[in-house]
Write an enzyme that holds these catalytic residues in place. Sequence first.
Site, PDB file in Angstrom:
ATOM      1  N   GLU A 225       1.218  -1.435  -0.242  1.00 27.87           N
ATOM      2  CA  GLU A 225      -0.386   0.188   0.267  1.00 27.87           C
ATOM      3  C   GLU A 225       0.946   1.132   0.016  1.00 27.87           C
ATOM      4  O   GLU A 225       1.912   1.149   0.371  1.00 27.87           O
ATOM      5  CB  GLU A 225      -0.488  -0.201   1.408  1.00 27.87           C
ATOM      6  CG  GLU A 225      -2.215  -1.019   1.609  1.00 27.87           C
ATOM      7  CD  GLU A 225      -1.982  -0.756   2.427  1.00 27.87           C
ATOM      8  OE1 GLU A 225      -2.208  -0.381   3.850  1.00 27.87           O
ATOM      9  OE2 GLU A 225      -3.008  -2.005   2.733  1.00 27.87           O
ATOM     10  N   LYS A 227       2.466   4.795   1.554  1.00 22.13           N
ATOM     11  CA  LYS A 227       2.555   4.567   2.612  1.00 22.13           C
ATOM     12  C   LYS A 227       2.605   6.451   3.073  1.00 22.13           C
ATOM     13  O   LYS A 227       3.188   7.306   1.726  1.00 22.13           O
ATOM     14  CB  LYS A 227       3.974   4.475   3.120  1.00 22.13           C
ATOM     15  CG  LYS A 227       4.171   4.713   4.450  1.00 22.13           C
ATOM     16  CD  LYS A 227       5.507   4.321   5.295  1.00 22.13           C
ATOM     17  CE  LYS A 227       5.587   4.655   7.390  1.00 22.13           C
ATOM     18  NZ  LYS A 227       5.279   5.474   7.352  1.00 22.13           N
ATOM     19  N   LYS A 395       7.489  -1.203   6.729  1.00 20.33           N
ATOM     20  CA  LYS A 395       7.277  -0.402   5.751  1.00 20.33           C
ATOM     21  C   LYS A 395       8.413  -0.141   5.357  1.00 20.33           C
ATOM     22  O   LYS A 395       9.313  -0.402   5.148  1.00 20.33           O
ATOM     23  CB  LYS A 395       7.057   1.116   7.728  1.00 20.33           C
ATOM     24  CG  LYS A 395       8.119   0.698   8.920  1.00 20.33           C
ATOM     25  CD  LYS A 395       8.138   2.304   9.367  1.00 20.33           C
ATOM     26  CE  LYS A 395       8.449   1.519  10.771  1.00 20.33           C
ATOM     27  NZ  LYS A 395       8.349   2.513  11.502  1.00 20.33           N
TER      28      LYS A 395
HETATM   29  P1  AMP Z   1       4.988   2.531  12.564  1.00 16.41           P
HETATM   30  O1  AMP Z   1       4.051   3.213  13.417  1.00 16.41           O
HETATM   31  O2  AMP Z   1       6.361   2.804  13.186  1.00 16.41           O
HETATM   32  O3  AMP Z   1       4.270   1.416  12.773  1.00 16.41           O
HETATM   33  O4  AMP Z   1       4.963   2.738  11.024  1.00 16.41           O
HETATM   34  C1  AMP Z   1       3.763   2.867  10.605  1.00 16.41           C
HETATM   35  C2  AMP Z   1       2.925   4.220  10.483  1.00 16.41           C
HETATM   36  O5  AMP Z   1       3.287   4.554   9.242  1.00 16.41           O
HETATM   37  C3  AMP Z   1       1.589   4.221   9.930  1.00 16.41           C
HETATM   38  O6  AMP Z   1       1.407   4.624  11.839  1.00 16.41           O
HETATM   39  C4  AMP Z   1       0.791   4.885  10.054  1.00 16.41           C
HETATM   40  O7  AMP Z   1       0.819   6.547  11.063  1.00 16.41           O
HETATM   41  C5  AMP Z   1       1.489   5.324   8.493  1.00 16.41           C
HETATM   42  N1  AMP Z   1       1.279   4.896   7.427  1.00 16.41           N
HETATM   43  C6  AMP Z   1       1.309   5.092   6.290  1.00 16.41           C
HETATM   44  N2  AMP Z   1       0.358   5.229   5.126  1.00 16.41           N
HETATM   45  C7  AMP Z   1       0.057   3.690   6.218  1.00 16.41           C
HETATM   46  C8  AMP Z   1      -0.591   2.613   5.661  1.00 16.41           C
HETATM   47  N3  AMP Z   1      -1.124   2.467   4.484  1.00 16.41           N
HETATM   48  N4  AMP Z   1      -0.849   1.562   6.379  1.00 16.41           N
HETATM   49  C9  AMP Z   1      -0.253   1.470   7.463  1.00 16.41           C
HETATM   50  N5  AMP Z   1      -0.054   1.877   8.040  1.00 16.41           N
HETATM   51  C10 AMP Z   1       0.615   3.888   7.107  1.00 16.41           C
END
Ligand code: AMP
Length: 534
Positions: A225, A227, A395
């Site tokens: 997806e 990000k 990510k």
């Molecule tokens: P983390 O919080 O460190 O796990 O990093 C992932 C973060 O990316 C999430 O907390 C979301 O705020 C952001 N994010 C952006 N796009 C997405 C997506 N498609 N799916 C999940 N998280 C996303």
Amino acid sequence: MTEAQTSFQDLAQLCRDLEQTTSRNEKAERIGELLKNLKRDEISPAVRMIVGKIFPDWDERVLEVSGRTVWKLLPKQRQRQAALLPSHLTILEAYRNFSEIAAASGPGSRTKKERVIESLLGEANSLEAEYLTRMLLHEMRIGVVEGVMLEAIAKASGSNITLVRRAMMILGDLGEVADLALTGGKTALEQVTIRLFRPVRLMMAEMSYDLSEIFGEHKSGTAFEFKFDGARIQVHKKDGEVRIFSRRLTDVTRSLPDVVETIQKEVRADEALVEGEVVAVGPNLKPLPFQELMRRFRRAHEIGHAIHEIPLKLYLFDILYLNGRQLIDLRYEERWALLSEICPPEILAERIVTGDLDEVQRFLAKAMNAGHEGLMAKALDSPYVLGVRGRNWFKIKPADQLDLVIVAADWGYGRRSGWLSNYHLAARDEASGTYLEVGKTFKGLTDDEFEWMTRRLQQLKISEGEYTVSVKPELVVEVAYNEIQKSPHYKSGFALRFARIVRIREDKRPEEADTIERMRTLFEKQFEHKGRPI
Ligand code: AMP
């Protein structure tokens, strides 16, 4: 006050004992012993007080007491103390006082709070006053983090720790979890399910540095997806009412009336908990830098203006609850199918399912060109694991890097005490030949490297303050970051977001470090794909 109530002194004494215990296991045992002997209505207040978090994250109540206020009132407490008999303060009474402090709001609230604090401390003996003070300031310093408390609850109630943790991820309140476990046991814990309008802890991702590792990990396939570089939200909807919670579980509904409207119009379900990201967008719908989005969140009061000034775009990517059914144990694929049944594609994250590396690379390029941050890779067969960072989600963020010079460092505390471990990073200003700060970081180094840095920086010392050592601009480090922001705080005018040290570059001379001029160019370049703040 009835005879049967547990005295606050018991709890304060426990805190003192915990402070002197290093073993995590023993801490959990000791807390467990106290919990077992409490009356039912004392359990939740006691648990919250021991961890020094008087109200759960999602609770709107806050104490809002400053260190200065407490220190001002403490001497009075000591004077009275001398004339007092042993304390009669109970756990329940202490907690009632905390609630009263939080309830004081509006004009004159400072005085009201002070009056309650003064009378509370006035009733306390010195041991109690010590821990009441720490509770007021959310600084227990007794080494009881959430994990230790969950273990204590499991021990005291004879419950399985996994069940206790799961209940915590859903309820977000240690007090309530303890109450359930100790009074209802396994059955009560098993029955905990998502409730609308009570935010849950969200699933988190690990960083991936190598795309091929993802395919190795996700045996049954991966969805990629976009990000988005925005703010994560969880949206609860029930019979037309919508509430939105931030990543930190605070209620941000009032800042996001336009998102509420989108959900009401577009999400076709009577009851749902969906999650996604909101991104600030410019006139051409390109995402704006993260800073702009934060401005929008801070503007809860004059939200009317901000809606037009900083419009938001919503991208949903998961669903945890739908019409009375909890979905977290379903596979990602099944959840996505349900989500796309109730939402139009315009409010969903863009995604592909593929096992082909070239295709992933192309999709990544597409995301970057559209001004987004990278990709998320999600295992098709993974359940939604609340509150846990794991490899079911990766990510992927191509980070930018700069070579910067260390100009000062702060002494660390806690695990990093004894090391110069927070580094002030600077870029070279060619015009003046000086180095101007653009950020700080303590991230990225190993323990050995911290040691080495501490020794090396002391050799370069120019002057020393209480916390900070200024050093000759000599040592170059390679720094990864996510964004260059404008900064009113630094003389350089720029600040790095999420700076972390990738490598120590002893091979580079400070004159070879990157310049403020280059940062300006990189800053401008960010807008090739991103919208520009107004
Ligand atoms: P983390 O919080 O460190 O796990 O990093 C992932 C973060 O990316 C999430 O907390 C979301 O705020 C952001 N994010 C952006 N796009 C997405 C997506 N498609 N799916 C999940 N998280 C996303």
